[in-house]
Design a protein around this motif. Structure first.
Motif, PDB file in Angstrom:
ATOM      1  N   SER A  59      44.832  66.434  59.821  1.00 31.40           N
ATOM      2  CA  SER A  59      44.093  67.693  59.998  1.00 31.40           C
ATOM      3  C   SER A  59      42.598  67.512  59.741  1.00 31.40           C
ATOM      4  N   HIS A  60      42.224  66.435  59.037  1.00 31.02           N
ATOM      5  CA  HIS A  60      40.804  66.190  58.754  1.00 31.02           C
ATOM      6  C   HIS A  60      40.022  65.902  60.034  1.00 31.02           C
ATOM      7  N   SER A  63      38.919  69.140  61.518  1.00 34.84           N
ATOM      8  CA  SER A  63      37.947  69.788  60.631  1.00 34.84           C
ATOM      9  C   SER A  63      36.550  69.219  60.837  1.00 34.84           C
ATOM     10  N   THR A 139      42.601  79.016  61.021  1.00 32.26           N
ATOM     11  CA  THR A 139      43.405  77.915  60.483  1.00 32.26           C
ATOM     12  C   THR A 139      43.055  77.649  59.025  1.00 32.26           C
ATOM     13  N   ASN A 140      41.754  77.615  58.729  1.00 35.72           N
ATOM     14  CA  ASN A 140      41.323  77.407  57.343  1.00 35.72           C
ATOM     15  C   ASN A 140      41.788  78.551  56.438  1.00 35.72           C
ATOM     16  N   SER A 141      41.707  79.780  56.950  1.00 39.02           N
ATOM     17  CA  SER A 141      42.090  80.947  56.150  1.00 39.02           C
ATOM     18  C   SER A 141      43.597  80.965  55.882  1.00 39.02           C
ATOM     19  N   GLY A 143      45.455  78.388  55.679  1.00 41.89           N
ATOM     20  CA  GLY A 143      45.686  77.323  54.708  1.00 41.89           C
ATOM     21  C   GLY A 143      45.456  77.758  53.273  1.00 41.89           C
ATOM     22  N   GLN A 144      44.636  78.820  53.073  1.00 47.55           N
ATOM     23  CA  GLN A 144      44.330  79.299  51.729  1.00 47.55           C
ATOM     24  C   GLN A 144      45.288  80.387  51.251  1.00 47.55           C
ATOM     25  N   SER A 424      34.593  79.845  53.864  1.00 50.17           N
ATOM     26  CA  SER A 424      35.223  78.598  54.318  1.00 50.17           C
ATOM     27  C   SER A 424      34.127  77.629  54.748  1.00 50.17           C
ATOM     28  N   THR A 425      34.462  76.360  54.798  1.00 51.80           N
ATOM     29  CA  THR A 425      33.464  75.354  55.194  1.00 51.80           C
ATOM     30  C   THR A 425      32.974  75.600  56.614  1.00 51.80           C
ATOM     31  N   SER A 426      33.858  76.110  57.477  1.00 57.84           N
ATOM     32  CA  SER A 426      33.459  76.367  58.865  1.00 57.84           C
ATOM     33  C   SER A 426      32.457  77.517  58.944  1.00 57.84           C
TER      34      SER A 426
END
Length: 571
Positions: A59-60, A63, A139-141, A143-144, A424-426
């Motif tokens: 998944s990295h 990202s 996707t990031n959200s 994941g949290q 998020s980082t994005s």
């Protein structure tokens, strides 16, 4: 051989990524009439196909490329985003916010009514609004979220299915609704309204000549002075007799670039006196020169006189003297003499071509394409701002530092009512791009990303992310499509159509926008460039682009952030 290929792709998944990219870009360029799947959707479907081989990719990978993409998006729209936060851009900012909220609310209501999970809602929002960045942020959200891995995977597998099914109408439907139904809803003749608006702006001074054509927009021709009334008069007087740009009209402006007189070729000054039988190299727009030909004298072929080095140069407006001023105002000011011999060919704002009219207001960050002799253009460019010369070098120091700082800020998490919230980082990378893009427009000495490099960051960054999403979701994609295909398509139709209709009505009755501006603003807030092209074709004008740039910057930012909002609202 087949088994060897499958095992190789599983062992070296990087090969599978490039296979997916190649297939996606190849299929995406095909058209049936005016319809095309587009590169993003084609890449997603190619990834789903390759994903049937059950290839595992870290998944990295997605990202990294997604951060690169979001920074590039922010960098591209940053100048207009911050410009829209002040002055007369506030109206368009508010309009874009209303339409973006309508998109979010419509998607959430439809998703809840149909019983979709957060992944399905995010895919529905992303596809019907053609904002692919939502997939990465959502996707990031997801994941949290404080749920099990199996539930997270089910949401992530649903997302690309919903995106792929709804994206088709999201693209083609938006263009059709705005270009064909929009004028009907607004009850206007779009071409006529655009023509009237151009007249109010002072009339078009430039035709679009982007294609390679036998027609040249500006010409340099030689004429022998035959009218004795001009002998002993100055070049300034001669040029002034052919008028200039004045408010409400587009009178010709001709320039004497060179002179052959008294046995030599000279570069004349405004106060140079004209001699009998002088040969003048006259520069100007083709139609202006032809219109004045009978007053210029006899045209002759003087190769040596016309052998003048010409230059076409993009210049970014950074001088605050130009900000907020119309072209007519600038021509009538003290800057008129400074601009002698230089002609304006095109104006770009955030990469979108603007209508060149005498009452068009310039803003810092606009790119002016100037044409004329090298000496004249090089003289004028520093007065306006920064000469944006072609280069292959990207300022990776600024880009790298921007992504690092933005992602670190985005990684910070705050709890509100027990719910973890973060950009998020994005989201942090997007904001960093906005800031860096704006700083670049203010000070052009650093942070340069050439257009070809920006294309790579945008397209390869996004499509590599999409390829990994497709490959990872491949095994469950087909089953999901069979189970919910028709329902998803109808849901996407609603989520695409309702916010656009709301935007049209709000633009007309609340903000009192002119019809061409309103349609352009709707396309911008929905970040659909395809729709803008269709609107301009229907309008037979570039006027709709005036409503596009600010709303596009706001829409691109807000719709991307909705990737977080939709997950929180659905979960």
């Amino acid at each position: 051989m087949w088994q060897w290929l499958v095992e190789t792709l599983r062992t070296y998944p990087e090969i599978a990524i490039f296979l997916t990219l190649g297939l996606g870009f190849w299929v995406g360029k095909f058209k049936v009439g005016t319809f095309s799947l587009g590169v993003v959707t084609s890449t997603l479907l190619a990834g789903v196909l390759v994903g049937q081989l059950e290839i595992t990719i870290s998944s990295h990978v997605k990202s990294v490329f997604f951060l690169m993409f979001l920074f590039a998006v922010g960098y591209g729209v940053g100048p207009q985003f911050f410009r829209g936060l002040k002055g007369d851009g506030i109206q368009q900012v508010l309009f874009a916010v209303i339409q973006c909220v309508a998109v979010l609310v419509t998607a959430v209501v439809v998703a809840k009514f149909l019983g979709y999970d957060a992944g399905g809602a995010a895919g529905l929002l992303a596809g019907s609004s053609t904002i692919s960045a939502v997939l990465g942020v959502a996707t990031n959200s997801i994941g949290q979220l404080g749920i099990g891995d199996a539930e997270k995977k089910a949401m992530l597998d649903t997302m690309p299915v919903a995106y792929a099914v709804t994206y088709l109408f999201g693209t083609a439907g938006s263009a059709w609704i705005l270009a064909s139904l929009g004028p009907i809803i607004l009850r206007v003749n779009l071409a006529e309204e655009s023509r009237k608006y151009e007249e109010e702006m002072g009339g078009s001074l430039a035709a679009s000549q982007d294609r390679l054509s036998g027609y040249t927009q500006f010409v340099l021709r030689a004429y022998r002075l035959t009218d004795p009334a001009w002998v002993g008069r100055t070049v300034r007087d001669f040029e002034a007799s052919f008028g200039g740009i004045v408010p409400g009209s587009a009178r010709s402006r001709l320039v004497v670039e060179r002179l052959r007189q008294d046995g030599q070729i000279i570069d004349p000054k405004p106060d140079t006196l004209l001699a009998r039988d002088a040969v003048m190299a006259i520069a100007g727009r083709r139609e202006w020169v032809l219109e004045a030909a009978d007053r210029l004298g006899a045209e002759i072929d003087d190769r040596e006189l016309l052998d003048l080095e010409l230059l076409m140069l993009d210049v970014v407006v950074t001088n605050k003297v130009f900000a907020g001023r119309t072209l007519a105002d600038l021509v009538q000011s003290d800057l008129q003499q400074e601009g002698r011999g230089v002609f304006l060919r095109k104006i770009l704002r955030t990469g979108v071509e603007m209508p060149v009219t005498v009452n068009f207001k310039l803003e810092r960050g606009d790119t002016l394409t100037l044409a004329g002799s090298r000496a004249d253009v090089e003289r004028v460019a520093p007065i306006i701002g920064y000469a944006d010369r072609a280069t292959e070098e990207t300022d990776m120091v600024v880009m790298g530092a921007g992504i690092v700082i933005g992602a670190l800020i985005g990684a910070l998490t705050f709890e509100v009512g027990g719910v973890p919230l973060s950009l998020s980082t994005s989201g942090g990378a997007l904001i960093a791009g906005l800031v860096c893009g704006w700083l670049r427009s203010v000070n052009r000495t650093f942070g340069r990303i050439p257009a070809p490099a920006l294309w790579v960051f945008n397209n390869i960054g996004l499509n590599t992310f999409i390829a990994v999403v497709g490959i990872s979701a491949g095994p469950g994609f087909v089953a999901g499509l069979q189970a919910q295909g028709l329902q998803l398509f109808l849901a996407g139709l609603v989520v695409t159509t309702v916010p656009l209709v709301i935007g049209l009505l709000v633009g007309k009755y609340v903000f009192k926008m002119k019809a061409p501006i309103c349609l352009g603003a709707c396309a911008g807030a929905r970040t659909t460039t395809a729709a803008l092209g269709a609107i301009e074709a229907e309008a037979k004008s570039k006027v709709p682009a005036l409503g596009y740039t600010v709303t596009y910057a706001v829409g691109n930012t807000l719709l991307t952030v909705w990737g977080v909002a939709v997950v929180l609202l659905m979960s």
